[in-house]
Design a protein around this motif. Structure first.
Motif, short mmCIF file in Angstrom:
data_model
loop_
_atom_site.label_atom_id
_atom_site.label_comp_id
_atom_site.label_asym_id
_atom_site.label_seq_id
_atom_site.Cartn_x
_atom_site.Cartn_y
_atom_site.Cartn_z
N VAL B 315 19.71 -9.30 6.93
CA VAL B 315 18.88 -8.32 6.22
C VAL B 315 18.21 -7.36 7.21
CG1 VAL B 315 18.44 -9.54 4.08
CG2 VAL B 315 17.12 -10.11 6.12
N THR B 337 16.70 -2.53 4.91
CA THR B 337 16.33 -3.90 4.56
C THR B 337 16.12 -4.03 3.06
OG1 THR B 337 15.29 -4.21 6.71
CG2 THR B 337 14.60 -5.69 4.96
N LEU B 338 15.41 -3.04 2.48
CA LEU B 338 15.14 -3.11 1.04
C LEU B 338 16.44 -3.12 0.25
CD1 LEU B 338 13.34 -2.96 -1.42
CD2 LEU B 338 13.25 -0.49 -1.16
N ALA B 341 18.10 -6.24 0.29
CA ALA B 341 17.40 -7.28 -0.48
C ALA B 341 17.99 -7.42 -1.88
CB ALA B 341 15.92 -6.95 -0.57
N ARG C 182 8.94 -6.94 4.34
CA ARG C 182 10.00 -5.91 4.43
C ARG C 182 11.16 -6.29 3.53
NH1 ARG C 182 11.72 -5.21 10.35
NH2 ARG C 182 13.34 -3.93 9.39
N VAL C 183 11.46 -7.58 3.46
CA VAL C 183 12.56 -8.02 2.59
C VAL C 183 12.23 -7.72 1.13
CG1 VAL C 183 13.77 -10.06 1.78
CG2 VAL C 183 13.30 -9.80 4.20
N ARG C 184 10.96 -7.60 0.83
CA ARG C 184 10.56 -7.26 -0.54
C ARG C 184 10.30 -5.75 -0.65
NH1 ARG C 184 5.61 -11.07 -1.53
NH2 ARG C 184 5.69 -10.27 -3.66
N GLY C 185 10.67 -5.01 0.37
CA GLY C 185 10.59 -3.56 0.26
C GLY C 185 9.32 -2.96 0.81
N TYR C 186 8.59 -3.73 1.62
CA TYR C 186 7.37 -3.18 2.19
C TYR C 186 7.71 -2.23 3.34
CZ TYR C 186 2.99 -2.96 4.81
OH TYR C 186 1.88 -2.52 5.48
#
Ligand SMILES: Nc1ncnc2c1ncn2[C@@H]1O[C@H](COP(=O)(O)OP(=O)(O)OP(=O)(O)O)[C@@H](O)[C@H]1O
Ligand SMILES: Nc1ncnc2c1ncn2[C@@H]1O[C@H](COP(=O)(O)OP(=O)(O)OP(=O)(O)O)[C@@H](O)[C@H]1O
Ligand SMILES: [Mg+2]
Ligand SMILES: [Mg+2]
Lengths: 189, 532, 273
Positions: B315, B337-338, B341, C182-186
């Protein structure tokens, strides 16, 4: 002032291992987070420092000693790391410490009596702001230490700081406390 | 008697709930007591009773008799008790207070106000005993999980306690490190000490010959006695028994039906000569790996081998220093990364680490909102995710502050957070560490049932064997092995030297199953050769 | 930014001093140069500071970043406070004949103003010089015992050590949390709107704080369980002033007194060539 009013239910000035640990954790957090802060160029040693929310928070939650330690030690380390040098503005470190100390005292005196959630949060905001305001009045010592004029201190130093820290104490500190309240209940110490 | 607990009861004042109901435990020099039981049954509370945290640090009402070192525990301070009962907490990282290993070991004796010469002597002795002399000058924050655990243990030994109590020592350790620690513990007992160990992984402890077992259920004594009796009496669904014990009790094993699996599919995550590292330090060198969209992959390896590092690259939390990573055939460098996800739902090692909202609902909404979903979509995915992880039964779960959920629930919530972003594949970093067998099985059932492909890191060999179609072993900065569970079980060579240990299940698989083909549930396997 | 304390001046002259010396000298120096106005005197003082700093043997390479940041910052402050605005009102700077007016603010600048600004800058820099050795030449773990010997509460003194134990782990924890978010879009916001920025930091600040506090409960338990909290505790590190330490302290004390005396009885005014 009732001594058993502090959330940690310890006497206000007792330095238990709990107080020491939370003091150290607070200082470390303040130092690490304080470094991600947004400098307002051109002002006295003032910057928007979201992490400042921690100082009154630790005071309110873990008592005046933890609060003072968090603010003072934390700020000294920040100043050292970001390069003001720990000495240049030592009186501002003291002011940081005082914020935590006063918050601790106010909290012990008032907060324990607030039972409704909403009321508590408002009090947290008000008390942290008050502690911050009173504590940073002490930086008027700049007039002698830095040779600032009253006007310069009030605008460039104190004024600018008031601007940023008002934001922080009124928004972040209550937010932090709102999150922590239920957890602290669950941890049950 | 060093530890003498009779008919002890504990009620935490903060919740008013009674947690222990009449527990008995007697431990003397040379005794090695194993305490086990489902999560939340009161194991840690029992330990707190022994070391004085209850009632001295936690507000709690204690009933019954608790005598430590011959004296009533309530009458002694924690400090006095600390010289009789040494405590090793579950997470060593929280127990370490020194910046260097030496200062860490010195901490306890310093507090006792001992003369410096004496302290130095004690440190040298304890360090030698645990075999960490070479670590003394090292900074504690640079140590690996296994090393930390040993240092923490040495920090307890320098207090020269007569008994040591240990809370779930194996939870975050690879099998090798776990054995090293238990070995030291056994030595301590053999030298005339006493030990009380709380642990879910019963099998791993057996070879260290516990002298007694206390199994707690809902705060009450479920079983108290010797090992053989325990293996006969323990509830099979809640305690992971060694395979022979299962065979012996094949009659009472519940029937298990597993849908047949057909792993495969297209390439989902491909590593081509990938090197990964931090700063100047290389962790993985030229790794090649191809994980498919229909596979359940278990990744094993010792602490610090680079398992998490490997998956972080998927990721883009970490950029390869060499080689390239492909997702669904395309290079990751083209994606954020987003964006990644939505392909990989990534669940980090410790639950609750990233929870920040005031309510579960907000927490769930964070990811989807960043993806630009509408409120209606968000509500929908949230509901789905919670249902998949069996959290929707909780009363008004949506309004609960996430951190007030139990540990197990928090784990499930963190998975739900990932699911809320509608990923194609789940990546789990040690999802079942420190959980009892029952929560582990139900948890994995939910996760595996909900997704077509799951890649998970684990130290639990048996879990990997039964839950995965494919095992990848990371060791020595490379992919040391990559095979199906049954193949791997038949190749002991691949295990040795990778920090892994053969469990009785591995042996059973080798003895009873062909090298090809899926591995049935241990219960099924145990019933096979002597049908009821 | 790297937050783990760096012990750079270990083998140096200052590195061999009792840590209490490194804590006291800056205090004396602070007293000495407080409100110094005469550039020439300030330069003399800064000479002392420079010598002190150099004896710390801090590799320039390592400290460069800190110095650059400090110089930029100090320079800016001086510009604003004494050149652009007349925040630091010194009679003589007003009395003197203006050379030119600053752009923007139109603040009159005389030779005296320039001289005084220089004095300020030198003072800041020299203060940093005597301050940096505390950060770079005190062995990690020596601070706590130093404070303990200053009669600070034994426990709080240990708290100082504990702080430095927590800093690296807190930083590491923050790194992990940022990754997890970040993996959650931060993402770090590009906005300059302070309120937006504050809100945007929530996903990092809140979990870091909450987790640190939860862990702290265990840590304080662990400390109780190892007998922490006695009035008297042994400190493995032995501290004793040797002759050099005493001389150094005496020297700086005298220096401070002299400077004070000069300020009181001498003519410490802004130097105008
Ligand atoms: N400080 C506390 N205040 C109130 N209740 C508590 C406290 N600590 C634990 N409990 C409750 O007491 C019960 C037993 O907790 P305990 O931690 O002893 O269980 P455990 O067997 O150690 O569980 P695990 O295996 O998950 O560690 C749980 O229901 C828990 O919620
Ligand atoms: N953020 C980081 N910065 C520097 N080094 C790191 C970082 N994260 C991990 N490492 C180092 O990289 C190596 C591999 O770490 P990693 O977390 O991948 O191991 P792991 O296999 O996941 O171990 P564990 O089973 O204990 O989780 C370790 O030696 C670790 O110390
Ligand atoms: Mg427990
Ligand atoms: Mg890992």
């Amino acid at each position: 002032m009732s001594t058993d009013a502090v959330p940690s239910r310890a006497p206000l000035w007792e330095i238990s291992s709990r107080v020491v640990v939370f003091a150290a954790v607070g200082a470390a957090l303040y130092a690490v987070l304080g470094i991600i802060s947004i400098r307002i160029p051109g002002t006295q040693n003032v910057d928007i420092r979201p992490a400042f929310a921690l100082v009154p928070f630790f005071g309110l939650r873990f008592g005046p000693i933890a609060g003072f330690f968090t603010g003072f030690v934390g700020n000294v380390i920040i100043d050292q790391i970001i390069g003001n040098g720990a000495l240049t503005y030592w009186n501002w470190s003291v002011a940081n410490g005082l914020t935590g100390l006063l918050a601790g005292l106010f909290g012990a005196a008032v907060l324990a009596r607030a039972h409704k959630e909403a009321v508590r949060l408002v009090l947290v905001a008000v008390l942290s702001w008050l502690a911050m305001f009173v504590a940073f009045l002490s930086t008027i010592t700049d007039m002698w230490l830095q040779g600032l004029t009253l006007g310069a201190w009030a605008t460039l130093a104190f004024g600018a700081l008031l601007l940023s820290n008002t934001l922080v104490t009124l928004i972040l500190t209550p937010a932090l406390d709102a999150i922590w309240e239920p957890i602290s209940k669950r941890m049950g110490r | 008697m060093i530890i003498d607990v009779r008919d002890a009861t504990v009620r935490y004042r903060s919740t008013g709930r009674q947690v222990l109901h009449g527990i008995d435990l007697a431990v003397d020099a040379g005794d090695f007591a194993l305490v086990s039981g489902p999560s939340g049954c009161g194991k840690s509370t029992l330990l707190r009773l022994l070391n004085g945290l209850v009632p001295h640090a936690y507000r709690a009402e204690v009933g019954g008799v608790v005598r430590i070192g011959g004296l009533d525990a309530a009458g002694q301070t924690i400090k006095q008790l600390s010289t009789i009962v040494g405590t090793l907490l579950q997470d060593p990282a929280k127990q370490i207070v020194g910046t260097t290993v030496f200062t860490e070991l010195a901490f306890g004796p310093e507090n006792l106000g001992l003369p410096r010469a004496e302290i130095r002597a004690r440190i040298d002795e304890a360090a030698a005993r645990v075999g960490i002399e070479h670590l003394l000058p090292r900074a504690t924050h640079e140590l690996s999980g296994g090393e930390l655990q040993l240092v923490a243990f040495a920090g307890v030994l320098v207090m020269r306690p007569r008994a040591v109590v240990v809370d779930e020592p194996l939870a975050n350790l690879d099998p090798d490190a776990g054995r090293r620690l238990l070995g030291e513990l056994r030595r301590f007992v053999d030298d005339g000490g006493a030990a009380v160990v709380v642990e879910h992984r019963v099998e791993e402890l057996l070879e260290f010959e516990p002298t007694q077992v206390l199994y707690i259920e809902g705060g009450r004594t479920g079983y108290a006695g010797d090992i053989p009796g325990f293996l006969r009496a323990a509830p099979v669904a809640h305690v992971k028994l060694p395979f022979p014990a299962l065979v012996a009790r094949a009659g009472e094993l519940p029937a298990i039906s597993q849908p047949p699996r057909r792993p495969g599919g297209s390439s989902r995550l491909t590593y081509q000569g990938v090197s990964l590292g931090y700063g100047t330090r290389t962790v993985l060198e030229k790794a090649d790996l191809d994980l498919r969209s229909g596979e359940r992959v278990a990744i094993l390896g010792r602490n610090g081998a680079g398992k998490s590092t490997l998956l972080r690259a998927a990721v883009r939390l970490l950029e390869p220093t060499a080689g390239r990573v492909l997702v669904d055939g395309g290079p990751v460098t083209g994606r954020t990364t987003l964006d990644l996800a939505t392909t990989f739902g990534y669940v980090f090692q410790n639950p609750g680490q990233a929870l920040f909202s005031a309510s579960v609902a907000e927490e769930l909404a964070f990811g989807p909102r960043n993806l630009g979903m509408t409120q209606d979509e968000i509500d929908e995915v949230s509901r789905e995710a919670l249902a998949t992880m069996l959290l929707d039964h909780e009363s008004d779960i949506m309004a609960r502050p996430p951190h007030t959920l139990s540990h197990g629930q928090q784990r499930r919530l963190t998975v739900a957070l990932a699911l809320a972003m509608r990923p194609k594949t789940l990546i789990l970093d040690e999802p079942t560490a420190g959980q009892d067998l029952h929560s582990t099985t139900t948890f994995m059932e939910r996760v595996l049932g909900g997704m077509e492909s799951v890649y998970f890191i684990t130290h639990d060999v048996d879990l990997a064997l039964t839950a995965a179609d494919r095992l990848v072993i990371v060791d020595g900065g490379a992919i040391a092995a990559d095979a199906s569970p049954s193949e791997l079980a038949h190749r002991p060579a691949l295990w040795s030297g990778s920090g892994l240990r053969e469990t009785s299940l591995v042996r059973a698989v080798r003895d009873r199953l062909p090298e090809k083909g899926p591995i049935p549930h241990p219960f099924v396997l145990a019933r096979k050769d002597n049908p009821p | 930014m790297d937050v783990t304390p760096r012990y750079l001046g270990g083998g140096s002259f200052l590195g061999h001093r009792d840590p209490r010396v490194l804590l006291l000298v800056p205090v004396f120096y602070l007293v000495a140069v407080a409100r110094a106005e005469d550039l020439r005197i300030m330069l003399v003082c800064s000479g002392v500071a420079l010598a002190y700093y150099l004896s710390g043997g801090i590799p320039w390479r390592e400290a460069r970043a800190n110095w650059m940041f400090f110089l930029a910052f100090a320079g800016l402050t001086v510009l604003v406070n004494s050149l652009f605005t007349n925040a630091l009102q010194i009679e003589s700077t007003k009395a003197a004949e203006p050379l030119f007016e600053m752009p923007l603010t139109g603040n009159p600048v005389s030779v005296a103003t320039l001289s005084y600004s220089a004095t300020l800058l030198v003072r800041y820099v020299s203060l940093a010089m005597v301050g940096f050795p505390i950060a770079f030449c005190v062995a990690p773990g020596d601070l706590g015992v130093a404070f303990a010997r200053f009669r600070v509460s034994q426990r709080l003194a240990f708290g100082v050590d504990l702080t430095f134990r927590f800093i690296p782990s807190t930083a590491a924890k923050m790194g992990e949390i940022i990754d997890a978010q970040r993996v959650r879009g931060y993402t770090h916001p590009r906005t300059n709107n302070p309120i937006k920025r504050l809100i945007s930091l929530k996903p990092v600040v809140i979990p870091l704080t909450v987790n640190s506090l939860i862990d702290a409960e265990d840590t304080s338990n662990a400390m109780d369980l190892r007998g922490f909290g006695a009035k008297h505790r042994t400190w493995m590190r032995e501290l004793a002033f040797d002759r050099t330490d005493r001389l150094l302290l005496a020297g700086f004390a005298a220096f401070a007194v002299a400077a004070l005396a000069y300020k009181l009885f001498g003519t410490d005014v802004v130097w105008v060539p």
